[in-house]
Design a protein around this motif. Structure first.
Motif, short mmCIF file in Angstrom:
data_model
loop_
_atom_site.label_atom_id
_atom_site.label_comp_id
_atom_site.label_asym_id
_atom_site.label_seq_id
_atom_site.Cartn_x
_atom_site.Cartn_y
_atom_site.Cartn_z
N GLY A 57 11.55 -13.28 0.83
CA GLY A 57 11.95 -12.74 -0.46
C GLY A 57 11.32 -13.48 -1.61
N VAL A 58 11.37 -14.81 -1.55
CA VAL A 58 10.75 -15.63 -2.60
C VAL A 58 9.24 -15.45 -2.58
N SER A 59 8.67 -15.37 -1.38
CA SER A 59 7.22 -15.20 -1.26
C SER A 59 6.78 -13.86 -1.84
N GLY A 60 7.50 -12.77 -1.47
CA GLY A 60 7.15 -11.45 -2.00
C GLY A 60 7.32 -11.38 -3.50
N TYR A 61 8.39 -11.97 -4.01
CA TYR A 61 8.62 -12.01 -5.46
C TYR A 61 7.49 -12.77 -6.17
N SER A 62 7.08 -13.90 -5.58
CA SER A 62 6.03 -14.72 -6.18
C SER A 62 4.70 -13.98 -6.19
N HIS A 63 4.38 -13.31 -5.08
CA HIS A 63 3.13 -12.54 -5.01
C HIS A 63 3.13 -11.42 -6.05
N HIS A 64 4.27 -10.77 -6.22
CA HIS A 64 4.37 -9.71 -7.23
C HIS A 64 4.17 -10.30 -8.62
N ARG A 65 4.76 -11.45 -8.86
CA ARG A 65 4.65 -12.09 -10.17
C ARG A 65 3.21 -12.51 -10.47
N PHE A 66 2.48 -12.95 -9.45
CA PHE A 66 1.11 -13.40 -9.66
C PHE A 66 0.09 -12.26 -9.57
N GLY A 67 0.56 -11.02 -9.41
CA GLY A 67 -0.34 -9.86 -9.41
C GLY A 67 -1.12 -9.69 -8.13
N ASN A 68 -0.54 -10.10 -6.98
CA ASN A 68 -1.24 -10.01 -5.70
C ASN A 68 -0.90 -8.75 -4.92
N ILE A 69 -0.27 -7.75 -5.55
CA ILE A 69 0.23 -6.59 -4.82
C ILE A 69 -0.63 -5.36 -5.07
N ASN A 70 -1.00 -4.69 -3.97
CA ASN A 70 -1.61 -3.37 -4.04
C ASN A 70 -0.49 -2.36 -3.74
N LYS A 71 -0.02 -1.65 -4.77
CA LYS A 71 1.17 -0.81 -4.62
C LYS A 71 0.98 0.28 -3.57
N LYS A 72 -0.21 0.87 -3.53
CA LYS A 72 -0.46 1.94 -2.57
C LYS A 72 -0.34 1.41 -1.14
N LEU A 73 -0.92 0.25 -0.89
CA LEU A 73 -0.86 -0.35 0.44
C LEU A 73 0.58 -0.74 0.76
N PHE A 74 1.28 -1.32 -0.21
CA PHE A 74 2.68 -1.73 0.01
C PHE A 74 3.55 -0.55 0.41
N LYS A 75 3.42 0.56 -0.32
CA LYS A 75 4.24 1.73 -0.03
C LYS A 75 3.91 2.32 1.34
N ALA A 76 2.65 2.20 1.76
CA ALA A 76 2.25 2.71 3.07
C ALA A 76 2.84 1.87 4.21
N LEU A 77 3.16 0.60 3.93
CA LEU A 77 3.63 -0.31 4.97
C LEU A 77 5.15 -0.39 5.06
N VAL A 78 5.85 -0.33 3.92
CA VAL A 78 7.24 -0.77 3.90
C VAL A 78 8.19 0.11 4.71
N ILE A 79 8.16 1.43 4.54
CA ILE A 79 9.11 2.30 5.24
C ILE A 79 8.85 2.31 6.76
N PRO A 80 7.60 2.54 7.22
CA PRO A 80 7.37 2.47 8.67
C PRO A 80 7.71 1.09 9.24
N GLY A 81 7.44 0.03 8.48
CA GLY A 81 7.77 -1.32 8.95
C GLY A 81 9.27 -1.50 9.14
N ILE A 82 10.05 -0.96 8.22
CA ILE A 82 11.51 -1.05 8.33
C ILE A 82 12.01 -0.29 9.56
N VAL A 83 11.50 0.90 9.78
CA VAL A 83 11.91 1.70 10.94
C VAL A 83 11.59 0.95 12.23
N GLY A 84 10.39 0.40 12.33
CA GLY A 84 10.02 -0.36 13.52
C GLY A 84 10.89 -1.59 13.71
N ALA A 85 11.23 -2.27 12.61
CA ALA A 85 12.05 -3.48 12.70
C ALA A 85 13.46 -3.17 13.19
#
Length: 502
Positions: free
Chosen positions: A307-335
């Motif tokens: 959580g802290v790592s993801g928040y920090s990466h978002h704060r430092f501008g390290n996020i590709n929103k399109k890639l993030f959205k493609a990963l998060v829902i399928p990743g949750i289902v698999g988890a």
């Protein structure tokens, strides 16, 4: 006096969809020109003429009703009705003849690889929504233009389109004459070039919703654990006496070992995008923790560090929103599926680790090979959702593998390490959070004091690692990631084989 040569081209943006284009050439060059036009103005009316048209152009034309194909030699009448003529054939003499015909009918002409015959050049384009930047080298070097495009595409965040939309709304609501509107807009946008502030900090509060979601989920999960611990270990009627007995549950030596493990695991995961689950799981098994509950402990600790790592990466501008959205829902289902199966069939996890380890060893080698090869940005990741689903399942079921599988695969395709790691780390929080909730529901208790060291060590390392990821050279990143993947995968493979033999 020696005068330095400069680019005297006048840059304009054409509404091609209101014009007609003739393209002469049906090979790879013709395909490149056709694709460039369609990428920018997909509804443009295009007529393509060539003695031979390759299958890629035919397949592309089938998707666009505004494209007409004529598989025959060029005729002078083809120029009639066209506003612009683009010539892409491998015959300079013939190209010059077609150019002369087109210019004789007052058409604007572009001839591939022949600047002297061109009235205009096709530029490399960087696009972020409504914001578009065209790059020209005055016909000197298309390669330089492409490299500049790559640099600008990475440097300019996708949020710039939101900034442009917001400023458009503001401009329409500003009162006063033209000079007053210009002054107010200048004041509003001056902060965008300030070194002390980023584009992300200029967005509306709603555009930071992922940071808020991470914080709310962290607080919710934290109070779930605290509440469960209080109800389990501290009876309400004996609250004071129970608080005095809490230190008896803490093994100081184990706590410090877990603290170090959590710090090293999160430094690896936050800066390289992988390794937390593998390092933590290996360490817990080494100190004698029952394999049946390793995954639940690791995931409970990772909720906070990721959580802290993801928040920090978002704060430092390290996020590709399109890639993030493609990963998060399928990743949750698999988890969720992986955590459920881990609870009911943990004894089979060793068999799953064997093919996963062999695959990631190959990925490590592939990444190392890429580190020393010439850069290539053509490969794209397909079906990222399935990759995330498998990664989330493996991570929850086998105790680790999200970063190793997902990050390795994305980076093996030569995706930018900074944005891959940042996006994967932010998605990891939601994946780990959901698997931890499943473990929390299925298990009778979570050993809070056993995972406290992992949590605190990870919290300390997360912002440091997020800052580090933007500083390491790309080649160094690939070498570190490739080496880490091979070493940790070999260790996992060896452990799995030994468990099977035993």
């Amino acid at each position: 006096m020696l005068v330095q040569e400069t680019n005297k081209l006048f840059p304009i943006f054409l509404k091609l969809e209101q014009l007609s284009i003739l393209i002469v050439g049906g090979g790879n060059v013709g395909l490149e020109k056709l694709t460039a036009v369609l990428n920018n103005s997909p509804l443009t009316k295009i007529k393509l003429v060539a003695t031979s048209i390759n299958e890629s152009i035919k397949a592309l034309a089938a998707e666009y009703p505004t494209i007409e194909l004529f598989e025959r030699p060029f005729e002078s009448t083809d120029v009639d009705g066209a506003d612009i003529v683009i010539i892409g054939i491998n015959d300079k003499t013939k190209s010059a003849e077609i150019s002369e015909v087109a210019k004789g009918k007052n058409k604007l002409v572009n001839v591939a690889d022949t600047p002297d015959l061109c009235d205009f050049y096709l530029s490399s384009v960087v696009q972020k929504g409504n914001v578009k930047i065209a790059i020209s080298t005055n016909g000197k070097s298309p390669t330089v233009a492409k490299r500049l495009k790559e640099v600008l595409n990475e440097a300019i965040p996708a949020e710039i389109n939101n900034v442009a939309d917001n400023l458009s709304i503001i401009r329409n609501n500003i009162n006063g004459d033209f000079s007053e509107k210009v002054r107010q807009l200048n004041d509003l946008t001056r902060v965008l070039v300030s070194k002390q502030m980023t584009l992300e900090e200029q967005n509306k509060p709603g555009q930071k919703r992922w940071q808020k979601i991470v914080k709310y989920c962290l607080f919710a999960f934290f109070f779930m654990i605290i509440g469960h611990t209080i109800l389990s270990y501290v009876p309400v009627q004996r609250l004071v006496d129970s608080i005095k007995t809490i230190p008896n549950y803490i093994d100081t030596k184990m706590f410090l070992m877990m603290l170090l493990c959590g710090f090293l695991a999160q430094m690896s995961d936050g800066s390289l995008g992988m390794g937390y689950g593998t390092i933590s799981t290996t360490f817990l098994l080494a100190v004698g923790v029952n394999p049946a509950i390793v995954s639940s402990r690791v995931h409970a600790a990772r909720v906070f560090s990721s959580g802290v790592s993801g928040y920090s990466h978002h704060r430092f501008g390290n996020i590709n929103k399109k890639l993030f959205k493609a990963l998060v829902i399928p990743g949750i289902v698999g988890a969720v599926l992986g955590a459920t199966m881990a609870y009911f069939g943990q004894k089979y996890a060793t068999y799953v680790r064997l093919p996963l380890s062999v695959y990631t060893i190959y990925l490590g080698y592939y990444i190392l090979r890429k580190a020393f090869s010439k850069p290539s940005y053509e490969a794209k990741v397909k079906r990222a959702g399935w990759l995330a689903a498998v990664g989330g399942f493996m991570d929850a079921f086998a105790g680790g593998g999200w970063g190793t599988l997902v990050t390795s695969t994305l980076m093996s395709k030569r995706r930018s390490p900074r944005y891959v790691i940042g996006s994967v780390c932010l998605a990891e929080f939601f994946v780990v959070f959901m698997s931890s909730v499943v473990f929390f529901i299925l298990l009778e208790s979570l050993p809070l004091w056993d995972i406290a060291g992992l949590i605190i060590g990870g919290l300390i390392a997360a912002p440091i690692a997020a800052r580090l990821v933007g500083k390491l050279p790309i080649k160094t990143m690939f070498i570190l990631v490739g080496t880490l993947v091979i070493l940790t995968s070999c260790n996992t493979l060896w452990k799995a084989i030994m468990n099977l033999i035993a």
